[in-house]
Design a protein around this motif. Structure first.
Motif, short mmCIF file in Angstrom:
data_model
loop_
_atom_site.label_atom_id
_atom_site.label_comp_id
_atom_site.label_asym_id
_atom_site.label_seq_id
_atom_site.Cartn_x
_atom_site.Cartn_y
_atom_site.Cartn_z
N TYR A 101 -16.13 94.00 42.34
CA TYR A 101 -15.53 92.94 42.71
C TYR A 101 -14.28 93.35 43.43
N GLU A 102 -13.44 94.22 42.50
CA GLU A 102 -12.39 94.96 43.51
C GLU A 102 -12.58 94.80 44.54
N LEU A 103 -14.10 96.04 45.30
CA LEU A 103 -14.10 95.80 46.87
C LEU A 103 -14.61 95.58 47.36
N ARG A 104 -14.88 94.04 47.16
CA ARG A 104 -15.71 92.85 47.53
C ARG A 104 -13.88 92.22 48.27
N LEU A 105 -12.72 92.06 47.19
CA LEU A 105 -11.53 91.97 47.42
C LEU A 105 -10.98 92.76 48.26
N LEU A 106 -11.23 94.29 48.26
CA LEU A 106 -10.19 95.09 49.94
C LEU A 106 -11.60 95.06 50.73
N ASP A 107 -12.23 95.11 51.03
CA ASP A 107 -12.82 94.44 52.25
C ASP A 107 -12.34 92.86 52.53
N ALA A 108 -12.20 92.17 52.05
CA ALA A 108 -11.94 90.51 52.10
C ALA A 108 -9.77 90.75 52.44
N ALA A 109 -9.67 91.57 52.63
CA ALA A 109 -8.23 92.09 52.92
C ALA A 109 -7.76 91.94 54.37
N GLY A 110 -9.05 92.85 54.78
CA GLY A 110 -8.26 93.53 55.45
C GLY A 110 -8.43 94.82 56.03
N PRO A 111 -8.64 95.84 57.34
CA PRO A 111 -7.88 97.14 56.85
C PRO A 111 -6.48 97.09 57.29
N GLU A 112 -5.64 95.95 57.97
CA GLU A 112 -4.31 96.68 57.58
C GLU A 112 -3.72 96.17 56.12
N ALA A 113 -4.41 95.39 55.14
CA ALA A 113 -3.47 95.26 53.90
C ALA A 113 -4.64 96.56 53.32
N ARG A 114 -5.19 96.34 53.28
CA ARG A 114 -6.30 97.57 52.79
C ARG A 114 -5.42 98.11 51.54
N ASN A 115 -4.95 99.30 51.93
CA ASN A 115 -3.84 100.33 51.50
C ASN A 115 -3.18 99.95 50.60
N ASP A 116 -2.44 98.80 51.14
CA ASP A 116 -1.57 98.07 50.44
C ASP A 116 -2.14 97.34 48.56
N VAL A 117 -2.81 96.61 48.85
CA VAL A 117 -3.97 96.03 47.73
C VAL A 117 -4.49 97.27 46.28
N LEU A 118 -5.14 98.21 47.79
CA LEU A 118 -4.88 99.23 46.68
C LEU A 118 -3.97 99.96 46.04
N VAL A 119 -3.13 100.61 46.29
CA VAL A 119 -2.47 100.87 45.90
C VAL A 119 -1.39 99.98 44.28
N ARG A 120 -1.45 98.80 44.75
CA ARG A 120 -1.36 97.38 43.76
C ARG A 120 -1.75 98.03 42.15
N MET A 121 -3.95 97.71 42.69
CA MET A 121 -4.95 98.22 42.02
C MET A 121 -4.73 98.92 41.13
N TRP A 122 -4.28 99.98 41.84
CA TRP A 122 -4.42 101.84 41.00
C TRP A 122 -2.81 101.07 40.65
N THR A 123 -2.08 101.22 40.28
CA THR A 123 -0.68 101.20 39.14
C THR A 123 -0.56 99.82 38.55
N LEU A 124 -1.63 98.91 38.76
CA LEU A 124 -2.15 98.43 37.51
C LEU A 124 -3.19 98.31 36.19
N LYS A 125 -3.93 99.52 37.09
CA LYS A 125 -4.74 99.84 36.50
C LYS A 125 -4.49 101.15 35.75
N GLU A 126 -2.53 101.79 35.96
CA GLU A 126 -3.05 103.57 35.11
C GLU A 126 -2.01 102.25 34.36
N ALA A 127 -1.11 101.05 34.72
CA ALA A 127 -0.28 100.57 33.65
C ALA A 127 -1.29 100.04 32.60
#
Length: 273
Positions: free
Chosen positions: A162-188
Motif C-alpha cells: 500500500y505504501e508503494l502505491r502511495l509513493l507512486d501516486a506522490a510523483g517523482p518530485e515528492a517521492r523522497n519527502d514522503v518516504l523520509v516521513r514514512m521512515w521516521t514514523l516507522k522508527e518512532a
C-alpha cells in the motif's frame, strides 16, 4: 474512529540547560505529551568540566562514556543524555542530577522510579529530540529531510504494498519527502513498541495525513482505532516524527517527583534515611 487520544504539539526548542522549561511543563500538562529538540553544541558542558561533575550529570551512563575512545561519540552521548535528563527533570519537577536514567534490554531508556512517564530519545548528526508522555508509551525519531532514500532499494525493504502505491501516486518530485516521513514514523512507532529496528517495516505501514498519519496493514486497511497518535514536524533541515500510545489508564495532572514516587523510594534516591 475514536478521536486521537493525545495531541502532539510541535517540538519545543531547548538550546541548552537554561531553556524555557516552564513551556515544557505547560505543554505536558495541557496535552499529556511534549517533544523537545536541541543541538549538540549547546548541550556540551563548558571546557574543563571535571570528571566528578560529568559523572554526576551522567549517572549510570558515566561508565559507558568513559569506555568510548572516539571523542565525537562521547560528545553525542553526553549531550543527548543531558537533554534527556533536563527534559525529564522539568516534567517531574526534579533536579537533572537526580533523574535516574536506566535502559531496558533493547536499549530503550526509562526513568527509574517514575513509571508514570515514558521517554524516548533520537539523534542524528548534531540534532537531538526527546519525547515524554504521561499517557502511555512514546517513540520519537529524527532524520535529515534531504536524506536520500528513494531509488536506493529502501522502498522494497521498508514499505508495504500500500505504501508503494502511495509513493507512486506522490510523483517523482515528492517521492523522497514522503518516504523520509514514512521512515521516521516507522522508527518512532517501533521505538514506542520497544522493538527498535528489529521490527520488520514491511509488516505495518502509514498513510500520511494533513495532520498526523494513519497506521495501516500491508493492504492499506486501518490497523488502529484511536489508541495511537502520530505526528510529523519540520525542525530546520530535519524531520521529526513521534508515536504516542494511550494505554487508557487515565492520566496524572501532578507529576512532581514527590507525588509520583512513594516516600521510601524517594528517600532512597535522595540518599536520606
Amino acid at each position: 474512529m475514536a478521536q486521537p487520544s493525545a495531541v502532539l504539539g510541535a517540538p519545543l526548542d531547548a538550546p541548552g540547560p537554561h531553556a524555557r522549561w516552564d513551556l515544557v511543563r505547560e505543554q505536558l500538562a495541557a496535552t499529556g505529551t511534549v517533544l523537545v529538540h536541541g543541538r549538540m553544541p549547546g548541550w556540551l558542558p563548558p571546557p574543563g568540566t571535571g570528571p566528578g561533575r560529568l559523572g554526576e550529570l551522567l549517572g549510570r551512563d558515566w561508565q559507558r562514556y568513559q569506555a568510548m575512545d572516539r571523542p565525537r561519540m562521547r560528545e553525542r552521548l553526553l549531550a543527548s543524555r543531558l537533554l534527556l535528563r533536563y527534559t525529564a527533570a522539568a516534567a517531574i519537577g526534579s533536579a537533572p542530577e537526580l533523574v535516574d536514567l536506566a535502559y531496558q534490554s533493547a536499549g530503550r531508556p526509562y526513568v527509574r522510579g517514575c513509571d508514570q512517564i515514558d521517554v524516548s530519545l533520537s539523534h542524528t548528526e548534531e540534532t537531538m529530540v526527546v519525547g515524554i508522555t504521561r499517557r502511555g508509551r512514546i517513540g520519537v525519531d529524527v532524520e535529515r529531510a534531504d536524506r536520500r532514500l528513494a531509488g536506493t532499494g529502501s522502498e522494497r525493504q521498508a514499505c508495504t504494498p500500500y505504501e508503494l502505491r502511495l509513493l507512486d501516486a506522490a510523483g517523482p518530485e515528492a517521492r523522497n519527502d514522503v518516504l523520509v516521513r514514512m521512515w521516521t514514523l516507522k522508527e518512532a512507532y517501533s521505538k514506542a513498541l520497544g522493538q527498535g529496528l528489529r521490527f520488520r517495516f514491511t509488516e505495518f505501514g502509514f498513510e500520511p495525513l494533513a495532520v498526523g498519519a494513519r497506521l495501516t496493514r500491508p493492504d492499506g486497511t486501518t490497523a488502529d482505532h484511536g489508541a495511537w497518535t502520530f505526528g510529523t514536524f519540520g525542525v530546520g533541515e530535519y524531520v521529526v516524527s513521534a508515536a504516542v500510545h494511550d494505554t487508557g489508564f487515565g492520566e496524572l495532572t501532578d507529576l512532581s517527583v514527590d507525588t509520583v514516587l512513594d516516600d521510601g523510594l524517594l528517600d532512597a534516591l535522595l540518599g536520606e534515611g
